[in-house]
Scaffold this motif. Structure first.
Motif, PDB file in Angstrom:
ATOM      1  N   ASN A 193     -18.055  32.182 -39.519  1.00  0.00           N
ATOM      2  CA  ASN A 193     -18.044  33.609 -40.907  1.00  0.00           C
ATOM      3  C   ASN A 193     -19.202  32.967 -41.405  1.00  0.00           C
ATOM      4  O   ASN A 193     -19.845  33.372 -42.205  1.00  0.00           O
ATOM      5  CB  ASN A 193     -16.642  33.824 -41.084  1.00  0.00           C
ATOM      6  CG  ASN A 193     -16.615  34.834 -40.904  1.00  0.00           C
ATOM      7  OD1 ASN A 193     -17.233  35.096 -40.068  1.00  0.00           O
ATOM      8  ND2 ASN A 193     -15.046  35.225 -41.253  1.00  0.00           N
ATOM      9  N   TRP A 209     -14.110  36.375 -36.407  1.00  0.00           N
ATOM     10  CA  TRP A 209     -12.847  34.992 -37.464  1.00  0.00           C
ATOM     11  C   TRP A 209     -12.205  34.436 -36.305  1.00  0.00           C
ATOM     12  O   TRP A 209     -11.997  33.289 -36.970  1.00  0.00           O
ATOM     13  CB  TRP A 209     -12.537  36.292 -38.297  1.00  0.00           C
ATOM     14  CG  TRP A 209     -11.971  37.324 -37.189  1.00  0.00           C
ATOM     15  CD1 TRP A 209     -12.274  38.585 -37.001  1.00  0.00           C
ATOM     16  CD2 TRP A 209     -10.540  37.484 -36.242  1.00  0.00           C
ATOM     17  NE1 TRP A 209     -11.686  39.388 -36.383  1.00  0.00           N
ATOM     18  CE2 TRP A 209     -10.885  38.430 -36.151  1.00  0.00           C
ATOM     19  CE3 TRP A 209     -10.402  36.399 -35.681  1.00  0.00           C
ATOM     20  CZ2 TRP A 209      -9.640  39.502 -35.060  1.00  0.00           C
ATOM     21  CZ3 TRP A 209      -8.594  36.177 -34.973  1.00  0.00           C
ATOM     22  CH2 TRP A 209      -9.018  38.437 -34.549  1.00  0.00           C
ATOM     23  N   ASN A 555     -12.207  35.764 -45.474  1.00  0.00           N
ATOM     24  CA  ASN A 555     -12.238  37.257 -43.922  1.00  0.00           C
ATOM     25  C   ASN A 555     -11.152  37.519 -44.214  1.00  0.00           C
ATOM     26  O   ASN A 555      -9.718  37.315 -44.666  1.00  0.00           O
ATOM     27  CB  ASN A 555     -12.721  36.529 -42.559  1.00  0.00           C
ATOM     28  CG  ASN A 555     -12.330  37.785 -41.243  1.00  0.00           C
ATOM     29  OD1 ASN A 555     -11.723  37.818 -41.170  1.00  0.00           O
ATOM     30  ND2 ASN A 555     -13.722  38.458 -41.648  1.00  0.00           N
TER      31      ASN A 555
END
Length: 826
Positions: A193, A209, A555
């Motif tokens: 990310n 992710w 995330n």
């Protein structure tokens, strides 16, 4: 002349009005009048076009190339510096033809809204096409950014690799792997990310992710790739703390003949076969593009054993069209990438004793004979991208609007019991809508720049039928960003600045381990800014320096991940707790009141010194990156359930400092000999806890020697490359606690972490290793357009393990690989 015509048409106008006996609207009349008058007035023949012609391979000026306006006898020849100019033209939109002996002819449709700055002609032996660069090369709207590009013959030679492996050919970029097929780029020690991937102008949105998630992009359909090493958040939005990777597809050229290529590749390791095609055609106002590829690969092989269940199957297709008007361009593009990847069978074990045996074993568990079968564990991914772009050109300004739509479908299959083995353990579907608009405004007091707005809406859902607790919850994500970028040129210097504001929200819906429903709404917002300077010291010597801030909201996976994810278990920050004995327990779902998770905020300074001489090019880049609230995973122990025994990792947060140096250079010793050298050094520290991180890229050195004889029997334009690299053993490592030690502590009811919670790893870092590759590319005499290459990777069949490979615990990397490729261009 104009006054005589105007008087004549005024008399005619009065007669028309009198005959109708009704007054016509004066605005309409004068509009028609002056339009007709303008049509009768001869055009001023004062338009000029100029540029520089380069060799696409060497990037050096190409002297004495011919330039002609198609359909006329107007033209010129470039001087010894590759510069050309055609003056006193009556039209400002026409087709240009560039040609030179030994190089591919290029036809380019020119209009006054795109300044013709650089022309790159490709040698006949190169399968890549000649290209035009319109305007100054400014990647990400910033001159002060440190940017490196992989193009020309080097890009072509490695084009069949994965995107991560391909990008690793650029200095300062390494690769993060999960086994032999899953690879993603690392820029200055950061990945996933923190590295944005811009595919054809659209931010690539996928399940970015996990280390097990490679970007679903086929590099064989691209034209080149570029890497921005600065914190490029201002232009591209949050997450670019490490940098930006730009994937540039082939350009659709107006007024170009039907042309294309067909390519076939065979690889000995994995007994792989690959095929690709590309077709392009341009008319006066329209251009079309179609391309596709197909790959089938079986089990790969390390030097001493097979790597069972490492096959892959890939299919991709891309379609594009472009409409060109006098002041307006519109482009539509669609691509689809379909992939199935096997994951090393030896990374899955049945019990704790098997796990202890498997980690660090000389031969992986469950090793079998070669097969094209892809069994569990495996993953299937499809990615669809649709893009519609419109660009309006006016004098000294332009306006762009772009809509993007992406569908990412990911299914991960684990080794499970009974009928569950046929079901995916993770089944995710991600929809992304993006809309952006940008105004490149006219100069204001010598300041030039752009103002833009970007919006993104995402809907991510777990599809039913997995018979598991979802690894991440369902969520919706909305983001709005506004930015300003300005630059000013004075003397030989360019100063620039940019500022951006982003507002982002998450709406989350999931289930806990006991199947209870939980929901949450999260909001993040922040400013980011950059300031930079580009200074030309003397001919061919340039300094670029840029200081930028960047930020990234956590995330959803870093907050809520829970359970098995292919070869390991992971727990997000709100899915585990640590008791007084420093033991990890995973059960209830935490909230902001239990553990705050602020956004990452980074400050990155990047400076480079570039030298571009006729026979010598060099680039030295230094950087420092401080990241507050840095989110990372670290080993936390081993766990066992009905699906086997696995190492498990937890997310944590700290302050991180990363610094390093990248160096690359090339030197032409002789007209037939050229060599290049590159080196990357990264130093990183958990300054919050004074500890080392796991999985940092070690020091890497690379040297390439190229020999280019002209003719060799029936082969023309030969290039022979000897590529040497050495990767050092990583010295920035945490302590080691082996699986045997963890098992022994459990049996004796001893807590290994009660008095020491420092980060650890399950194995020491692998030793340094030396790799040698050799390749030969050629063109076939008397068969125009036919060429090929022979490559041998890991020529010495070296056994090695990469420290940034999550599956280094279980197996070596691939051994020797013979690659044969043939391409036919027409």
């Amino acid at each position: 002349m104009k006054s005589i015509l105007l008087k004549r048409y005024k008399l005619r106008l009065f007669a028309v009005i009198k005959s109708f006996r009704k007054p016509l609207p004066w605005i309409a009349i004068y509009s028609l009048l002056f339009a007709e008058v303008a049509g009768q007035v001869p055009k001023a023949c004062d338009y000029e076009i100029s540029g520089i012609i380069f060799d696409l391979t060497s990037k050096q000026p190409l002297p004495f190339a011919a330039v002609q306006i198609k359909g006329t006898n107007i033209g010129t020849v470039a001087d010894e510096a590759g510069t050309f100019s055609i003056k006193d033209l009556c039209e400002n939109e026409f087709d240009l033809i560039f040609s030179h002996v030994g190089f591919k002819k290029l036809t380019h449709h020119h209009d006054p809204h795109h300044a013709l700055s650089k022309v790159f002609l490709a040698p006949e032996n190169l399968t890549l096409e000649s290209v035009i660069v319109e305007g100054e090369v400014v990647v990400g709207d910033l001159h002060s950014n440190t940017v490196e590009e992989l193009s020309g013959r080097e890009f072509e030679k490695n084009q069949s690799e994965s995107l991560g492996d391909l990008a690793a050919n650029i200095s300062g970029v390494s690769v993060l792997k999960t086994g032999q097929n899953i690879a993603k780029p690392i820029i200055h020690g950061l990945h996933s990310n923190r590295v944005l991937i811009i595919n054809g102008g659209v931010r690539h949105e996928f399940q970015n992710w996990g280390t097990e998630h490679a970007p679903e992009i086929d590099p064989s359909l691209a034209e080149n790739i570029s890497v921005i090493k600065g914190a490029a958040t201002v232009r591209f939005g949050p997450d670019a703390l490490g940098g930006v990777l730009l994937i540039n597809p082939p350009k659709m050229e107006i007024a170009s003949p039907l042309h294309g290529e067909i390519g076939l590749i065979g690889k000995s390791n994995g007994r792989a076969g690959e095929g690709s095609f590309k077709l392009q055609k341009g008319y006066r106002k329209l251009a079309f593009l179609a391309s596709g590829s197909l790959t089938k690969q079986g089990d790969l092989k390390a030097p001493d054993y097979a790597l069972t269940n490492t096959g892959k199957s890939e299919k991709s297709i891309a379609l594009g069209t472009k409409f060109h008007g006098s002041h307006f361009d519109m482009t539509a593009f669609y691509s689809r990438f379909d992939q199935e990847l096997g994951i090393l069978r030896g990374s899955v074990t049945g019990n704790l004793n098997d796990l202890a045996t498997a980690i660090g074993a000389s031969i992986p568990e469950n090793t079998a004979d070669f097969s094209y079968d892809i069994n569990n564990p495996r993953q299937t991914v499809t990615h669809d991208l649709f893009k519609l772009t419109g660009e309006l050109h006016k004098e000294n300004q332009s306006f762009l609007i772009q809509y993007g739509f992406q569908i990412n479908q990911r299914r991960e299959f684990d080794v499970r019991r009974g009928t569950n083995n046929q079901l995916p353990a993770i089944d995710l579907e991600l929809f992304t809508h993006s809309l952006e608009a940008e105004w490149n405004h006219p100069a204001w007091n010598d300041w030039q720049g752009s103002i833009g707005i970007q919006t993104v809406y995402q809907d991510n859902n777990n599809l039913p039928g997995t018979n598991t607790i979802p690894f991440i919850p369902n969520y919706n994500n909305s983001r709005l960003g506004i930015y300003f970028i300005e630059s000013k040129v004075f003397n030989e210097n360019t100063i620039e600045w940019g500022v951006r504001y982003d507002y982002q929200t998450f709406s989350i819906r999931g289930r806990a381990a006991n199947n209870d429903l939980f929901t949450n709404d999260l909001t993040y917002q922040n400013f980011s800014a950059t300031i930079g300077l580009k200074k030309e010291i003397k001919d061919g010597h340039v300094i670029r320096t840029n200081l930028g801030s960047a930020w990234r909201p956590p995330n959803v996976s870093e907050i809520y991940s829970f359970g098995r994810h292919q070869s390991a278990f992971e727990y997000g920050l709100w899915r585990y707790e640590i008791n007084e004995a420093n033991d990890v327990t995973a059960g209830r779902v935490l909230t902001e009141e239990d553990r705050e998770i602020p956004s990452e905020v980074g400050i990155k300074w990047v400076s480079s010194y570039e030298i571009n001489q006729q026979k010598w090019q060099a680039d030295l880049t230094g950087y420092v990156n401080f990241i507050q609230n840095y989110l990372y995973t670290k080993p936390a122990g081993i766990t066992q359930n009905i699906r086997g025994a696995f190492p498990f990792f937890i997310y944590d947060q700290t302050n991180a400092l990363l610094a390093g140096i990248d160096f690359s250079s090339s030197f032409q010793h002789h007209e037939k000999f050229t060599s290049s050298f590159k080196a990357s050094l990264l130093w990183a520290k958990d300054v919050g806890n004074d500890e080392n991180f796991v999985g940092l890229p070690p020091i890497n050195l690379g040297y390439l020697l190229n020999y280019s004889p002209q003719n060799f029997g029936i082969f023309l334009n030969n290039h022979i490359d000897l590529d040497l690299s050495y990767t050092f053993e990583q010295f920035q490592v945490p302590r080691v606690i082996g699986v045997d030690e963890i098992l022994a502590a459990k049996e004796n009811d001893i807590s290994l972490f009660e008095n020491n919670d420092e980060v650890f790893d399950f194995l020491p870092p692998p030793g340094g290793y030396f790799l040698m590759d050799i390749s030969w590319s050629f063109k076939v005499k008397n068969i125009p357009g036919l060429g090929g290459s022979i490559q041998i990777h890991n020529l010495l069949n070296q056994s090695y393990r990469n420290y940034t490979d999550r599956l280094r615990y279980f197996a070596d990397d691939v051994g020797r690989n013979l690659i044969l490729s043939v391409k036919y261009q027409f």
